[in-house]
Design an enzyme around this catalytic site. Sequence first.
Site, short mmCIF file in Angstrom:
data_model
loop_
_atom_site.label_atom_id
_atom_site.label_comp_id
_atom_site.label_asym_id
_atom_site.label_seq_id
_atom_site.Cartn_x
_atom_site.Cartn_y
_atom_site.Cartn_z
N SER A 178 1.43 1.76 3.24
CA SER A 178 0.46 1.29 2.11
C SER A 178 -0.34 2.70 1.56
O SER A 178 0.38 3.06 0.89
CB SER A 178 -0.41 0.33 2.99
OG SER A 178 -1.47 -0.16 2.04
N ASP A 203 -2.22 1.09 -5.16
CA ASP A 203 -1.98 1.86 -3.88
C ASP A 203 -0.38 2.28 -3.43
O ASP A 203 0.33 1.78 -4.27
CB ASP A 203 -2.59 1.18 -2.50
CG ASP A 203 -1.98 -0.06 -2.14
OD1 ASP A 203 -1.28 -0.75 -2.97
OD2 ASP A 203 -2.16 -0.41 -0.93
N ASP A 236 1.93 0.87 -1.93
CA ASP A 236 2.91 -0.10 -1.64
C ASP A 236 2.66 -1.17 -2.82
O ASP A 236 3.27 -2.33 -3.00
CB ASP A 236 3.12 -0.63 -0.64
CG ASP A 236 1.97 -1.37 0.02
OD1 ASP A 236 0.82 -1.11 -0.25
OD2 ASP A 236 1.86 -2.30 0.94
N ASP A 286 0.20 -3.20 -3.61
CA ASP A 286 -0.30 -4.57 -3.14
C ASP A 286 -1.91 -4.64 -3.31
O ASP A 286 -2.51 -5.52 -3.12
CB ASP A 286 0.11 -5.22 -1.95
CG ASP A 286 -0.53 -4.37 -0.61
OD1 ASP A 286 -1.25 -3.20 -0.94
OD2 ASP A 286 -0.34 -4.73 0.42
#
Length: 450
Positions: free
Chosen positions: A106, A245, A247, A249
């Site tokens: 992440s 960010d 990833d 999400d």
Amino acid sequence: MGFAMTRKYFGTDGIRGATNLHPMTAQMAMKVGMAAGAHFRRGDHRHRVVIGKDTRLSGYMLENALVAGFTSMGMDVTLVGPMPTPAVALLTQSMRADLGVMISASHNPFADNGIKLFGPDGYKLSDADELAIEALIDAEPVLSAAADIGRARRVEDARGRYIHAAKMTFPADLTLEGLKIVVDCANGAAYQVAPTALWELGAEVIPLGVSPNGKNINDLCGSTAPQAMCETVVAHGAHIGIALDGDADRLIVADETGRVIDGDQLMALIAEGWSKSGRLGKAALVATVMSNLGLERHLGALGVELIRTKVGDRYVLEAMRAGGHKVGGEQSGHIILSDYATTGDGLVAALQVLAELVRAGAPASQVLHRFDPVPQLLKNVRFAGGKPLEADSVKAVIADAEAELNGTGRLVIRPSGTEPVIRVMAEGDDARQVETLVDRICDAVKAAAG
């Protein structure tokens, strides 16, 4: 959080850690593949797992190790390459797969990585599933017969499928033409899909963080470091800035003046817009205990309830699914829109924000600033051991603070889930009072912890 502590490898969001140190090693990834493969074998159809990743250097290593683990258990693997976490959830469903895997840490620096698992319904795994997989990780695997070993293949058009799905969430009667948008992809998973989707909807796109090299993910870019986005918005005279960010999400936005707009304002904007157009369903928004009191008051005045959960997007999602709510999220920019996705999706949330901006036809600074946040202060107290929050002295100070706020503010005092820290947060209309109360409680916690 007593329950989470019984989990050996899985934290609040999958398995995460420093690459090449236990548990984030190639051996462990292979074992996770074997264990998850064994757990999700149901019936005698050909089993399939979808694997996506972000742009970290260690993604190659972990991807190959997972492929070895899954195929050894007779599962076929579909590799989609660098893709946002929500895209993996979506493709797991659309490919009728038995399991989805996202390799990402992440918003963490490149040296960390992680493994997140999704069930066939596209939702992150339950605690029960994670515990069952953990038990299998430590057991001896029952491998497939030679003739039953799985195959792996890459899907070349996976990005196009996700771009199409994301664009379908944008109102058909609107366009982004005439908008100049800065989009910062954190040198992460959305570096191709996000700029393309915005461009296809008509925007003039100024991309940042779109040249990943394996080591620059989240490095001075993305939602955790929005400075570059803010400066670029001002320098280019853009209408709005969007930062995702690693990833993709979560989402943080900047208005045309370069001011950062947090998840609370964005959730207010979306909930308000959906409420007006009758799309909200039940008049409620799900957020965590960290969301600002100003958000709660603002929504309350519109007849929309704020339902609060523990910190963590998994708790927000649980409450949304239990109550049938459509909009939820965190101050940090994790926004879940259950009409469109089973997990937070930064691009899809951004498209809803852009839809409200286009409809309003006014500058972002006016449209995105829905309420004035109440002064909020958070301080962390490190402690060596014991349970300082259970001390009578601490309880007394907290009770006094509650009495002093007298319903006009809020206290949230909680142990961190990841480190030996007590988080002390207070908010209220008087900034000086808030600071005094936080310091008083911190001092009491320090004294009790000795």
